[in-house]
Design a protein around this motif. Structure first.
Motif, mmCIF file in Angstrom:
data_model
loop_
_atom_site.group_PDB
_atom_site.id
_atom_site.type_symbol
_atom_site.label_atom_id
_atom_site.label_comp_id
_atom_site.label_asym_id
_atom_site.label_seq_id
_atom_site.Cartn_x
_atom_site.Cartn_y
_atom_site.Cartn_z
ATOM 1 N N ASN A 1 -10.095 -7.064 8.495
ATOM 2 C CA ASN A 1 -9.948 -5.757 7.832
ATOM 3 C C ASN A 1 -11.019 -4.759 8.273
ATOM 4 O OD1 ASN A 1 -12.117 -6.869 6.593
ATOM 5 N ND2 ASN A 1 -11.548 -6.251 4.517
ATOM 6 N N HIS A 2 -11.726 -5.103 9.345
ATOM 7 C CA HIS A 2 -12.774 -4.206 9.833
ATOM 8 C C HIS A 2 -12.296 -3.453 11.079
ATOM 9 C CE1 HIS A 2 -16.779 -2.654 10.407
ATOM 10 N NE2 HIS A 2 -16.701 -3.002 11.683
ATOM 11 N N LEU A 3 -12.435 -2.133 11.032
ATOM 12 C CA LEU A 3 -11.986 -1.316 12.162
ATOM 13 C C LEU A 3 -13.179 -0.785 12.940
ATOM 14 C CD1 LEU A 3 -9.348 0.956 10.367
ATOM 15 C CD2 LEU A 3 -8.934 -1.198 11.513
ATOM 16 N N ARG A 4 -13.079 -0.882 14.242
ATOM 17 C CA ARG A 4 -14.114 -0.289 15.082
ATOM 18 C C ARG A 4 -13.453 0.870 15.835
ATOM 19 N NH1 ARG A 4 -19.045 -1.250 17.662
ATOM 20 N NH2 ARG A 4 -19.008 -0.545 19.835
ATOM 21 N N ILE A 5 -13.826 2.069 15.421
ATOM 22 C CA ILE A 5 -13.187 3.259 15.989
ATOM 23 C C ILE A 5 -14.106 3.846 17.061
ATOM 24 C CG2 ILE A 5 -12.255 5.556 15.446
ATOM 25 C CD1 ILE A 5 -12.073 4.411 12.463
ATOM 26 N N LYS B 1 -3.941 5.426 -1.562
ATOM 27 C CA LYS B 1 -3.193 4.211 -1.195
ATOM 28 C C LYS B 1 -2.003 4.519 -0.260
ATOM 29 C CE LYS B 1 -4.413 1.280 -5.086
ATOM 30 N NZ LYS B 1 -5.768 1.123 -4.561
ATOM 31 N N ILE B 2 -2.324 5.242 0.790
ATOM 32 C CA ILE B 2 -1.297 5.496 1.799
ATOM 33 C C ILE B 2 -1.844 5.127 3.183
ATOM 34 C CG2 ILE B 2 0.255 7.193 0.749
ATOM 35 C CD1 ILE B 2 -1.554 9.375 1.912
ATOM 36 N N ASP B 3 -0.952 4.578 3.980
ATOM 37 C CA ASP B 3 -1.332 4.150 5.326
ATOM 38 C C ASP B 3 -1.330 5.378 6.242
ATOM 39 O OD1 ASP B 3 -1.839 2.770 7.605
ATOM 40 O OD2 ASP B 3 0.131 1.834 7.769
ATOM 41 N N LEU B 4 -2.411 6.162 6.135
ATOM 42 C CA LEU B 4 -2.470 7.439 6.850
ATOM 43 C C LEU B 4 -2.669 7.301 8.356
ATOM 44 C CD1 LEU B 4 -4.596 9.830 4.630
ATOM 45 C CD2 LEU B 4 -2.246 10.094 5.318
ATOM 46 N N GLN C 1 -0.484 -10.906 6.706
ATOM 47 C CA GLN C 1 0.465 -11.408 5.703
ATOM 48 C C GLN C 1 -0.253 -11.783 4.408
ATOM 49 O OE1 GLN C 1 3.496 -11.009 5.988
ATOM 50 N NE2 GLN C 1 3.831 -10.782 8.174
ATOM 51 N N LYS C 2 -1.468 -12.326 4.569
ATOM 52 C CA LYS C 2 -2.221 -12.778 3.385
ATOM 53 C C LYS C 2 -2.792 -11.606 2.600
ATOM 54 C CE LYS C 2 -5.102 -15.872 5.002
ATOM 55 N NZ LYS C 2 -6.210 -16.763 5.136
ATOM 56 N N GLU C 3 -3.328 -10.627 3.346
ATOM 57 C CA GLU C 3 -4.112 -9.562 2.705
ATOM 58 C C GLU C 3 -3.402 -8.216 2.629
ATOM 59 O OE1 GLU C 3 -7.143 -10.234 1.400
ATOM 60 O OE2 GLU C 3 -6.948 -12.312 2.058
ATOM 61 N N THR D 1 -3.879 -5.866 -0.499
ATOM 62 C CA THR D 1 -5.199 -5.289 -0.820
ATOM 63 C C THR D 1 -5.848 -4.583 0.372
ATOM 64 O OG1 THR D 1 -6.183 -7.417 -0.306
ATOM 65 C CG2 THR D 1 -5.703 -6.981 -2.646
ATOM 66 N N LEU D 2 -5.165 -4.572 1.490
ATOM 67 C CA LEU D 2 -5.762 -4.074 2.727
ATOM 68 C C LEU D 2 -6.294 -2.640 2.628
ATOM 69 C CD1 LEU D 2 -6.194 -5.444 5.428
ATOM 70 C CD2 LEU D 2 -4.103 -4.398 6.240
ATOM 71 N N LEU D 3 -5.526 -1.779 1.986
ATOM 72 C CA LEU D 3 -5.951 -0.379 1.888
ATOM 73 C C LEU D 3 -7.197 -0.197 1.010
ATOM 74 C CD1 LEU D 3 -2.553 1.507 1.746
ATOM 75 C CD2 LEU D 3 -4.401 2.000 3.345
ATOM 76 N N ASP D 4 -7.456 -1.157 0.125
ATOM 77 C CA ASP D 4 -8.656 -1.070 -0.720
ATOM 78 C C ASP D 4 -9.870 -1.669 -0.020
ATOM 79 O OD1 ASP D 4 -7.368 0.024 -2.945
ATOM 80 O OD2 ASP D 4 -6.524 -1.949 -3.426
#
Lengths: 349, 350
Positions: B251-255, B295-298, B314-316, B319-322
C-alpha cells in the motif's frame, strides 16, 4: 500426381496453426487465464510440438490418401461407414468455420453486404482452390505469406508507440492445474488444423526429409505470431477490453495510425486473418473432393462434390453464433478426426 | 457444361457487385456530434448530422441538429433515422456530450458504443455543467472545435484531459471512478474547464490545481504554465516536459516526477527549482488526501496496487484508500540560457 515441396507445406502449416485464434479461441483463453496467456503460449507450444511430431509420424506411414487407406484397411461395410462419418464431419466443420469467418468479414470489412452474398463468394473462392488442388493452395499460401508479412509490419509500426507494458501485469494468477489444462487445449487448437495436411501422402511431398523441419518452423513461427498479437492486444487495449471485444485483433487495428494522417487502415490490415480461413476451408474442401472421388463413382463425383459444398454453405447460414459450438470444434477438429486417423493408420501398419 | 459454369459465374458476379446494399450519398446521415441526456425516464438524443446532398450532379452537404427521445439509446437513434429519412452512420463521430442526468446511466452509454460495430470509440466524451448537451450542440459551429480545444488545453496548458470513450471504458472496467472533462459556457464561449470524477451516481468536481495534479499523477501532463513565489516575487514558469512514474509496494506508493522547466528570472536556479518542487508536492499531496477523505480512487490506486501485488489487493481492497502511504520525489531540470537561445544566431537576433 501433384507434388508439392516441403517448404510450401511449412508455409501452409504456418497459416493453419493460427487459424482458429482469430475468431474465438483467443478470447476464450484471455477470459480463462488473463495475462498468464503468455505462459500458456509457451507451455502449449512445447506440448504442441510433441503432438505435431506424433501426427507427422502418422503421416510418414501413409502412402495413399486417407480415403484409400481406409478402404484398404477395413472390410467394405466398416470402411464405408467410417468414410461417411469423416465426410459428414468435414461438411459440418466447414459449415461451422464458414459461419464464423463470414460473421467476422461482415463485422470488420463488409458490414453492409448481405451474409448470403458473402457466403457464396467465400464458398466459390474455396471451391475453386480445392478444384485446382493442393498445389494451388500451397502456391497461394506462399504469396499470401508475403502479403501477411507486409501487413503485420505496418501494424507493428503503427501500434508500437501505443504499447504500455504495465498492462501486462499481474502474472502468475492462474493455478498450475488450470495452466496445464489450458496449455493442453492450446496445443490441440494450434496443432489440430494441421491434421488436415495428413491427407497428403508421403510420396507426394518433394524433399520429404526436410518436411519435418519446415513443418516445425511453420508451427513455431505461427505461435510466435500469436504471442506477438497477444502482446499487442493486452498491452494496448488492456486485459479487460481484450476480453470484452468479440474480435480484439480487429479493434486493435482500428488504432493503427501514422502521424494521425494515415488512418482507418483496419479493413485492409485485417485481411491477413482471413487468409488462414481461405486456406483451411480450401483444404477441408480438398478432403471432400478426394472423399467424393472415393465414395461416389466417377461420373457422379463432380456433382456430389458441388452438392456437399453447397450443403456446408446452406448449413452455415442457419448456424447460430454461439460459444457452445466451441465444444463441437474441439471435438471434431481435435479429437474425433485425429482419433479415427490414428486407428486407421495404426491398423494399416 | 462450360456454358453452365459460365452462367453460374456471371450470376455470381452480378451478386458480388454490392449493388444490393448500395446507398446513395443523399440516403445517409453522418453523425458528427452527439448529446445525450435523460428526461422523464427517457433518453434524449441531440445529434448534429452531416447530410450529404446531390443537386444537378453536384455534391454538397448541410448540417442539421436533430432531437429524439426513446427508452434506450438505440431506439432514440432509430427515431433520428426515421425523422431524417437516412441511414445513420456513427463512424465519424467527433465528440459526445452528456450532462449530470446521464451519470447514473453511464454504463448504458458505454455499452451502447461498445456494441456499436461502426463506432471507432476514439472520440472524446465531455460533461456539460451550465448548459445542456442540446444547447452545446446548437452553439457549436464547428464540430471539431471541442475535441481540438480539449487536446490543446491538455497538451499546452494542462487544465483538462481529453479522454476518449475507449479509455473511459478501460478505466471503468478497472476502477469505480472515471475522469471526464467539463465543458462550460463562459461569456457566450464554450471552454473546457477542469475535470470531474464520476463515481457511481455522484460527480466530484476537481479544481484547476487538482486537475493538473491528476494529469501529473497519471502521466498525462505535457506542458503547463505555472506561477510560483520565490523570495516574495511571483515568477511564471513553463513546464516543457514531464514524466511521472509510480511504483506501488503493497500500500506504499513511490511517486517519481521528472520535470523540465523554463523560468524567465534572474533568481538562482536552485531557488526556483526548490519552490517549484514544494509547490507541486503540496498540490499532489492535496489530491492524494482528497482521495483518502472522500474515499474515491482519484488516481487509479486500485489498478496500481492490483498490478503490482494482486493477492495483497484482494485482501486489503476495502481499506486501501484509508491506509495507503506515499512518498513523492521530484527531479527538476531548468533549461539553461544557452539551450534557450538555440537558433538565435541563425535568426540574427543574438
Amino acid at each position: 500426381m501433384e507434388r508439392i515441396s516441403a517448404k510450401q507445406l511449412g508455409v501452409l502449416s504456418f497459416f493453419l496453426s493460427r487459424s482458429l485464434f482469430l475468431l474465438f479461441v483467443f478470447s476464450y483463453f484471455i477470459k480463462k487465464v488473463h495475462q498468464d496467456f503468455f505462459l500458456v503460449v509457451f507451455l502449449g507450444t512445447i506440448l504442441g510440438t510433441l503432438l505435431l511430431l506424433f501426427y507427422q509420424y502418422l503421416q510418414n506411414n501413409m502412402t495413399k490418401n486417407i480415403w484409400e487407406t481406409l478402404e484398404e484397411s477395413y472390410p467394405k461395410g466398416i470402411a464405408y461407414l467410417l468414410k461417411v462419418t469423416i465426410f459428414l464431419s468435414i461438411v459440418f466443420l466447414s459449415a461451422f468455420l464458414l459461419r464464423h469467418i463470414i460473421s467476422y468479414i461482415h463485422y470488420s470489412i463488409a458490414p453492409n453486404i448481405n451474409l448470403f452474398i458473402l457466403t457464396i463468394t467465400f464458398l466459390f473462392l474455396c471451391y475453386k482452390m480445392a478444384v485446382n488442388g493442393i498445389e494451388t493452395i500451397c502456391r497461394s499460401s506462399e504469396i499470401l505469406l508475403f502479403l501477411l508479412l507486409f501487413f503485420v509490419g505496418i501494424t507493428l509500426l503503427g501500434l508500437f508507440p501505443m504499447i504500455d507494458v504495465k498492462e501486462l501485469k499481474p502474472f502468475f494468477l492462474t493455478s498450475v492445474p488450470s495452466l496445464l489444462e489450458n496449455s493442453i487445449l492450446y496445443a490441440f487448437f494450434t496443432v489440430s488444423p494441421l491434421v488436415f495436411l495428413l491427407n497428403i501422402p508421403k510420396p507426394n511431398i518433394q524433399e520429404h526429409k526436410k518436411y519435418k523441419r519446415y513443418l516445425l518452423r511453420g508451427y513455431l513461427s505461427s505461435n510466435l505470431m500469436l504471442f506477438l498479437f497477444a502482446f499487442l492486444s493486452i498491452s494496448i487495449l488492456g486485459i479487460n477490453l481484450t476480453g470484452i471485444y468479440r474480435y480484439p485483433f480487429t479493434v486493435l487495428l482500428k488504432k493503427v495510425t501514422f502521424f494521425k494522417i494515415i488512418e482507418r487502415l483496419e479493413s485492409v490490415l485485417s485481411i491477413h486473418w482471413i487468409f488462414d480461413f481461405v486456406l483451411l476451408i480450401s483444404i477441408l474442401f480438398l478432403w471432400l473432393k478426394d472423399g467424393c472421388k472415393n465414395i461416389k463413382n466417377r461420373t457422379k463425383q463432380k456433382g456430389f462434390f458441388l452438392l456437399s459444398i453447397l450443403l456446408s454453405g446452406i448449413i452455415s447460414l442457419y448456424l447460430p453464433l454461439s460459444s457452445s459450438f466451441l465444444l463441437f470444434i474441439l471435438f471434431y477438429l481435435s479429437i474425433l478426426i485425429p482419433f479415427i486417423l490414428f486407428i486407421v493408420i495404426h491398423r494399416k501398419t | 457444361m462450360k456454358i453452365r459454369y459460365l452462367t453460374l459465374f456471371f450470376l455470381i458476379s452480378i451478386l458480388l457487385t454490392g449493388c444490393t446494399t448500395y446507398k446513395e450519398l443523399n440516403e445517409i446521415g453522418i453523425v458528427s456530434a452527439l448529446g445525450i441526456e435523460r428526461k422523464d425516464n427517457q433518453y434524449q438524443l441531440s445529434a448534429t448530422l452531416i447530410l450529404p446532398e446531390k443537386e444537378e450532379g453536384e455534391s454538397s452537404y448541410r448540417m442539421e441538429t436533430m432531437i429524439s427521445e426513446g427508452a434506450s439509446i438505440s431506439t432514440s437513434f432509430h427515431e433520428i433515422s426515421k425523422k431524417s429519412g437516412r441511414k445513420i452512420m456513427l463512424s465519424h463521430l467527433s465528440f459526445v456530450a452528456i450532462d449530470k442526468s446521464i451519470v447514473p446511466y453511464l454504463d448504458d452509454v458505454l455499452n451502447f458504443f461498445l456494441q456499436e460495430e461502426e463506432s471507432r470509440n476514439n472520440f472524446p466524451i465531455v460533461l456539460c455543467t451550465n448548459l445542456t448537451p442540446k444547447e452545446l450542440l446548437e452553439q457549436t459551429t464547428d464540430v471539431n472545435e471541442i475535441p481540438l480545444t480539449l487536446e490543446a488545453n491538455q497538451k499546452e496548458y494542462g487544465t483538462t484531459f481529453a479522454i476518449s470513450l475507449e479509455e473511459m471504458i478501460k478505466i471503468n472496467l478497472k476502477s469505480d471512478t472515471i475522469p471526464i472533462p467539463i465543458i462550460k459556457k463562459e461569456e457566450e464561449k464554450l471552454v473546457p474547464n477542469n475535470l470531474a470524477m464520476i463515481k457511481k451516481e455522484t460527480v466530484i468536481f476537481l479544481t484547476k490545481e487538482e486537475t493538473t495534479s491528476y494529469l501529473y499523477l497519471t502521466n498525462h501532463l505535457e506542458k503547463q504554465e505555472r506561477e510560483i513565489i520565490v523570495e516574495n516575487e511571483t515568477i511564471p514558469i513553463s513546464i516543457l516536459e514531464n514524466h511521472t512514474s509510480i511504483q506501488a509496494k503493497q500500500n506504499h506508493l513511490r511517486i517519481e516526477i521528472d520535470s523540465k522547466i523554463e523560468a524567465d528570472s534572474t533568481i538562482s536556479s536552485e531557488k526556483i527549482k526548490k519552490a517549484y518542487e514544494e509547490n507541486l508536492k503540496r498540490d499532489i499531496t492535496h489530491l492524494l488526501e482528497k482521495g483518502r477523505t472522500e474515499k474515491i480512487d482519484l488516481f487509479h490506486l486500485y489498478t496500481l496496487v492490483y498490478q503490482n501485488n494482486p493477492h495483497y489487493f484482494q485482501k486489503e481492497k476495502e481499506t486501501l484508500l484509508d491506509t495507503f502511504t506515499y512518498e513523492i520525489k521530484i527531479t527538476t531540470t531548468r533549461l539553461e540560457d544557452s539551450e534557450k537561445i538555440k537558433g538565435g544566431d541563425f535568426l540574427g537576433t543574438n
